[in-house]
Design a protein around this motif. Structure first.
Motif, PDB file in Angstrom:
ATOM      1  N   LEU A  96     -31.852  -1.556 -24.210  1.00 28.56           N
ATOM      2  CA  LEU A  96     -32.759  -2.043 -23.087  1.00 28.56           C
ATOM      3  C   LEU A  96     -31.476  -2.629 -22.018  1.00 28.56           C
ATOM      4  O   LEU A  96     -31.866  -2.827 -20.833  1.00 28.56           O
ATOM      5  N   PHE A  97     -30.128  -2.707 -22.552  1.00 25.63           N
ATOM      6  CA  PHE A  97     -29.374  -3.117 -21.457  1.00 25.63           C
ATOM      7  C   PHE A  97     -28.331  -1.953 -21.293  1.00 25.63           C
ATOM      8  O   PHE A  97     -27.872  -1.513 -22.096  1.00 25.63           O
ATOM      9  N   PRO A  98     -27.647  -1.850 -19.961  1.00 26.76           N
ATOM     10  CA  PRO A  98     -26.868  -0.924 -19.650  1.00 26.76           C
ATOM     11  C   PRO A  98     -25.441  -1.633 -19.808  1.00 26.76           C
ATOM     12  O   PRO A  98     -25.202  -2.966 -19.907  1.00 26.76           O
ATOM     13  N   PRO A  99     -24.063  -1.102 -19.748  1.00 25.74           N
ATOM     14  CA  PRO A  99     -22.930  -1.513 -19.959  1.00 25.74           C
ATOM     15  C   PRO A  99     -22.784  -2.664 -18.844  1.00 25.74           C
ATOM     16  O   PRO A  99     -23.201  -2.451 -17.652  1.00 25.74           O
ATOM     17  N   ARG A 100     -21.948  -3.559 -19.233  1.00 29.51           N
ATOM     18  CA  ARG A 100     -21.478  -4.757 -18.153  1.00 29.51           C
ATOM     19  C   ARG A 100     -22.953  -5.466 -17.325  1.00 29.51           C
ATOM     20  O   ARG A 100     -22.844  -5.536 -16.353  1.00 29.51           O
ATOM     21  N   SER A 101     -23.910  -5.727 -18.356  1.00 31.80           N
ATOM     22  CA  SER A 101     -25.265  -6.270 -17.395  1.00 31.80           C
ATOM     23  C   SER A 101     -25.472  -7.694 -18.073  1.00 31.80           C
ATOM     24  O   SER A 101     -26.462  -7.936 -17.497  1.00 31.80           O
ATOM     25  N   ILE A 102     -24.764  -8.174 -18.957  1.00 33.49           N
ATOM     26  CA  ILE A 102     -25.154  -9.636 -19.504  1.00 33.49           C
ATOM     27  C   ILE A 102     -23.790 -10.569 -19.324  1.00 33.49           C
ATOM     28  O   ILE A 102     -22.968 -10.161 -19.585  1.00 33.49           O
ATOM     29  N   GLY A 103     -24.273 -11.638 -18.581  1.00 32.28           N
ATOM     30  CA  GLY A 103     -23.195 -12.740 -18.450  1.00 32.28           C
ATOM     31  C   GLY A 103     -22.783 -13.375 -19.698  1.00 32.28           C
ATOM     32  O   GLY A 103     -21.574 -13.692 -19.980  1.00 32.28           O
ATOM     33  N   GLY A 104     -23.672 -13.650 -20.552  1.00 33.39           N
ATOM     34  CA  GLY A 104     -23.469 -14.314 -21.864  1.00 33.39           C
ATOM     35  C   GLY A 104     -24.444 -14.241 -22.955  1.00 33.39           C
ATOM     36  O   GLY A 104     -25.727 -13.822 -22.480  1.00 33.39           O
ATOM     37  N   ILE A 105     -24.184 -14.480 -24.217  1.00 31.72           N
ATOM     38  CA  ILE A 105     -24.956 -14.163 -25.225  1.00 31.72           C
ATOM     39  C   ILE A 105     -24.596 -15.370 -26.145  1.00 31.72           C
ATOM     40  O   ILE A 105     -23.553 -15.644 -26.532  1.00 31.72           O
ATOM     41  N   CYS A 106     -25.785 -16.067 -26.565  1.00 27.41           N
ATOM     42  CA  CYS A 106     -25.647 -17.263 -27.560  1.00 27.41           C
ATOM     43  C   CYS A 106     -26.673 -16.805 -28.755  1.00 27.41           C
ATOM     44  O   CYS A 106     -27.488 -16.150 -28.688  1.00 27.41           O
ATOM     45  N   SER A 107     -26.120 -17.470 -29.774  1.00 22.55           N
ATOM     46  CA  SER A 107     -26.715 -17.413 -31.052  1.00 22.55           C
ATOM     47  C   SER A 107     -26.663 -18.607 -31.949  1.00 22.55           C
ATOM     48  O   SER A 107     -25.340 -18.963 -32.205  1.00 22.55           O
ATOM     49  N   PRO A 202     -15.322  -1.925 -23.984  1.00 23.91           N
ATOM     50  CA  PRO A 202     -15.068  -0.817 -24.919  1.00 23.91           C
ATOM     51  C   PRO A 202     -16.114   0.390 -24.168  1.00 23.91           C
ATOM     52  O   PRO A 202     -17.366   0.041 -23.586  1.00 23.91           O
ATOM     53  N   ILE A 203     -15.560   1.701 -24.236  1.00 24.76           N
ATOM     54  CA  ILE A 203     -16.610   2.780 -24.073  1.00 24.76           C
ATOM     55  C   ILE A 203     -17.232   3.184 -25.195  1.00 24.76           C
ATOM     56  O   ILE A 203     -16.824   3.732 -26.038  1.00 24.76           O
ATOM     57  N   LEU A 204     -18.680   3.145 -25.194  1.00 25.98           N
ATOM     58  CA  LEU A 204     -19.678   3.758 -26.080  1.00 25.98           C
ATOM     59  C   LEU A 204     -20.448   4.738 -25.691  1.00 25.98           C
ATOM     60  O   LEU A 204     -20.610   5.010 -24.460  1.00 25.98           O
ATOM     61  N   PRO A 205     -20.771   5.626 -26.556  1.00 26.27           N
ATOM     62  CA  PRO A 205     -21.492   6.914 -26.316  1.00 26.27           C
ATOM     63  C   PRO A 205     -22.728   6.286 -25.589  1.00 26.27           C
ATOM     64  O   PRO A 205     -23.426   5.398 -26.075  1.00 26.27           O
TER      65      PRO A 205
END
Length: 305
Positions: A96-107, A202-205
């Motif tokens: 659902l998310f392209p590279p470099r699209s999220i500012g922060g992730i919390c859990s 990192p560059i992912l496929p």
């Protein structure tokens, strides 16, 4: 039935169309994106959305009871910049998310799966953290809190050091949830706070095209139809088979597992004018994973024999 929520508007469903998702359309605006994985009762998610209205907040959870409580809080407090989704975090980030699209992730307080036989179910393993780094904006941060010291040690041992700068705090960290307040009253004091700041991308496929391959067959014999599970890195386990002779339609219930992602999935085998179609059930929401395609392939193989 009297609903226990005011509105389902904050709830969004994953779709196989137009991946990755256009989040500006979902939120009706373009804004920095923040993500909480496993939001529990939604207290932290709603509070963050209130305190930072300039950001879009998305919460991921697998339990409907938690989703219900979270959307009720959003409606009660008039929060408009938060949404929730019933989806595994690994699948959400991958598709659902392209590279470099999220500012922060919390859990906050992710399940530690403390028993050795269950440790493979832990979310934040090295492969997932690499995926996280690819989706975070440059300098973006992962914020995790746990009350399980062994889990924190396991997490830190697996952090790809070339991708993140690590900051760890132990002890009496600020209270974030009602569960944490409860645990503090019960004497728990050794909370672990981990912050991972992205320092390399990192560059992912690419995940590839979202369209899945469906099948057509000339004939289908429901009496001779026999399914074979396939277990490995990508697993497909068949759970249920239902055939309706009046409608000339079969439904196959499948359990999918790959790369830490697990999902129930339904395949339909349906009579058309001149042949039979094998495809995903219309009514379900799913993502075009390798395991979902493999399920279609195995059903097609069984139907031909």
């Amino acid at each position: 039935m009297k609903p226990s929520y005011k509105s389902l508007h904050p709830l969004i469903l994953p779709t196989v169309k137009d991946l990755p998702t256009d989040w500006s359309s979902v939120f009706d605006r373009s804004a920095p994106m923040e993500l909480e994985i496993g939001f529990g009762d939604g207290e932290y998610l709603v509070r963050c959305a209130e305190e930072e209205p300039e950001k879009n907040w998305l919460g991921l959870e697998l339990r409907w009871s938690c989703i219900k409580r979270a959307i009720r809080k959003m409606e009660q407090r008039g929060v408009k910049n938060a949404r929730v989704m019933k989806l595994d975090g690994r699948a959400a980030l991958k598709y659902l998310f392209p590279p470099r699209s999220i500012g922060g992730i919390c859990s906050l307080f992710p399940s530690p799966w403390p028993k050795r036989r269950s440790m493979e179910k832990r979310t934040f393993d090295p492969s997932f953290l690499t995926l996280v780094a690819s989706r975070l904006c440059d300098g973006g941060e992962v914020y995790l809190v746990t009350d399980q010291a062994p889990y924190a040690e396991w997490l830190l041992e697996g952090v790809p050091g070339d991708l993140f700068e690590v900051n760890r705090t132990r002890g009496d960290i600020p209270v974030q949830t009602r569960y944490q307040r409860k645990w503090k009253k019960e004497g728990v004091a050794d909370f672990q706070e981990v912050r991972l700041r992205k320092i390399r991308h990192p560059i992912l496929p690419d995940v590839g095209e979202s369209e899945m391959k469906t099948y057509r067959i000339d004939t289908f014999d429901p009496e001779k139809f026999s399914l074979q599970d396939e277990v490995g890195e990508v697993s497909v386990v068949f759970k249920e088979y239902i055939y309706d002779p009046k409608r000339a339609k079969a439904m196959v219930g499948v359990f999918l597992s790959e790369d830490g992602f697990q999902k129930d999935f339904w395949v339909r085998i349906e009579r058309k004018e001149t042949d039979w179609q094998i495809a995903p059930a219309f009514w379900q929401d799913f993502l075009p994973t390798v395991s979902a395609q493999k399920a279609l392939d195995l059903v097609y193989k069984a139907a031909k024999e």
